[in-house]
Write an enzyme that holds these catalytic residues in place. Structure first.
Site, short mmCIF file in Angstrom:
data_model
loop_
_atom_site.label_atom_id
_atom_site.label_comp_id
_atom_site.label_asym_id
_atom_site.label_seq_id
_atom_site.Cartn_x
_atom_site.Cartn_y
_atom_site.Cartn_z
N ASP A 90 -26.02 -17.99 -47.07
CA ASP A 90 -26.38 -16.74 -46.40
C ASP A 90 -27.73 -16.28 -46.93
O ASP A 90 -27.99 -16.34 -48.14
CB ASP A 90 -25.32 -15.67 -46.67
CG ASP A 90 -25.62 -14.38 -45.92
OD1 ASP A 90 -25.37 -14.36 -44.70
OD2 ASP A 90 -26.10 -13.42 -46.55
N ASN A 98 -36.17 -8.82 -39.71
CA ASN A 98 -36.12 -8.52 -38.28
C ASN A 98 -36.46 -7.06 -38.00
O ASN A 98 -37.16 -6.75 -37.02
CB ASN A 98 -34.73 -8.84 -37.73
CG ASN A 98 -34.50 -10.32 -37.53
OD1 ASN A 98 -35.45 -11.08 -37.31
ND2 ASN A 98 -33.25 -10.74 -37.63
N ASP A 133 -28.00 -15.84 -39.71
CA ASP A 133 -28.73 -16.32 -40.88
C ASP A 133 -27.80 -17.06 -41.85
O ASP A 133 -28.04 -17.10 -43.05
CB ASP A 133 -29.42 -15.16 -41.61
CG ASP A 133 -28.45 -14.10 -42.09
OD1 ASP A 133 -27.29 -14.10 -41.61
OD2 ASP A 133 -28.82 -13.28 -42.93
#
Length: 210
Positions: A90, A98, A133
């Site tokens: 992760d 973002n 992700d």
């Protein structure tokens, strides 16, 4: 992209062309144009098949395998290997990229991350994008202890790459959990849950230490 479809259809074209020449006593000179046309058609449709097959197995953004492919391969891996490990990866603080720098920057960060992962893991290891992700890697014939060493190597390599390429993304890091088959789980879902729990435990510990 594999050449499976092209090889099969071209081989079929050659086979039927050979039958026409050797068994039906057709003239080789007369059959050459037909054989060439058949080969071209076989190559074209074989290429389309290979393209569709590739896209069905791969993540459109990063090019690594997708979740569907891993579920399809898991039973085959269980039959082939007596033991293997998985890693769940992760990306910490990825949402910040973002939100503050835009999705294009986030996409580029994931692509760079995959490049680092791909050159760090071994040739036999299978890398996939599990979603968002998160990434899942299967490590054949690898114990959990060995998997954890590879996880540490991945964390170090990603850190070096970020510092080298983009210091502005230095807040990004990896949290990785490992689980091994068959001692910790017999299905991909079970292994994924165990590795996921370990990964989130490490993520919490890293937040407490910062």
């Amino acid at each position: 992209m594999r050449y499976t479809g092209r090889i099969i259809l071209v081989s079929v074209s050659i086979f039927f062309g050979s039958i026409s020449i050797f068994f039906l006593n057709e003239s080789l000179v007369e059959e050459i144009p037909t054989i060439l046309i058949t080969l071209i058609i076989g190559w074209f449709f074989g290429k389309q098949f290979d393209k569709v097959k590739y896209l069905s197995e791969r993540d459109f953004l990063t090019g690594v395998y997708n979740r569907r492919y891993m579920y399809e391969q898991f039973p085959k891996l269980c039959a082939k290997y007596e033991m293997f490990s998985i890693l769940i990866i992760d990306v910490n603080n990825f949402k910040v990229v973002n939100d503050t720098r835009g999705h294009e920057c986030g996409d580029n960060a994931l692509k760079d991350l995959v490049q680092v992962i791909s050159r760090t893991v071994r040739k036999q290891d299978i890398v996939s994008r599990w979603g968002g992700d998160e990434f899942l890697i299967i490590l054949p014939l690898t114990s959990r202890e060995e998997a954890e060493k590879i996880a540490m190597q991945l964390e170090n390599e990603v850190r070096k790459d970020i510092e080298k390429k983009c210091s502005e993304l230095s807040y990004l890091s990896l949290s990785i959990g490992a689980a091994d088959y068959p001692s910790e789980g017999m299905t991909l879902d079970n292994l994924n849950k165990i590795a996921d729990d370990k990964m989130y435990k490490k993520k919490k510990e890293s937040k407490l230490n910062t």
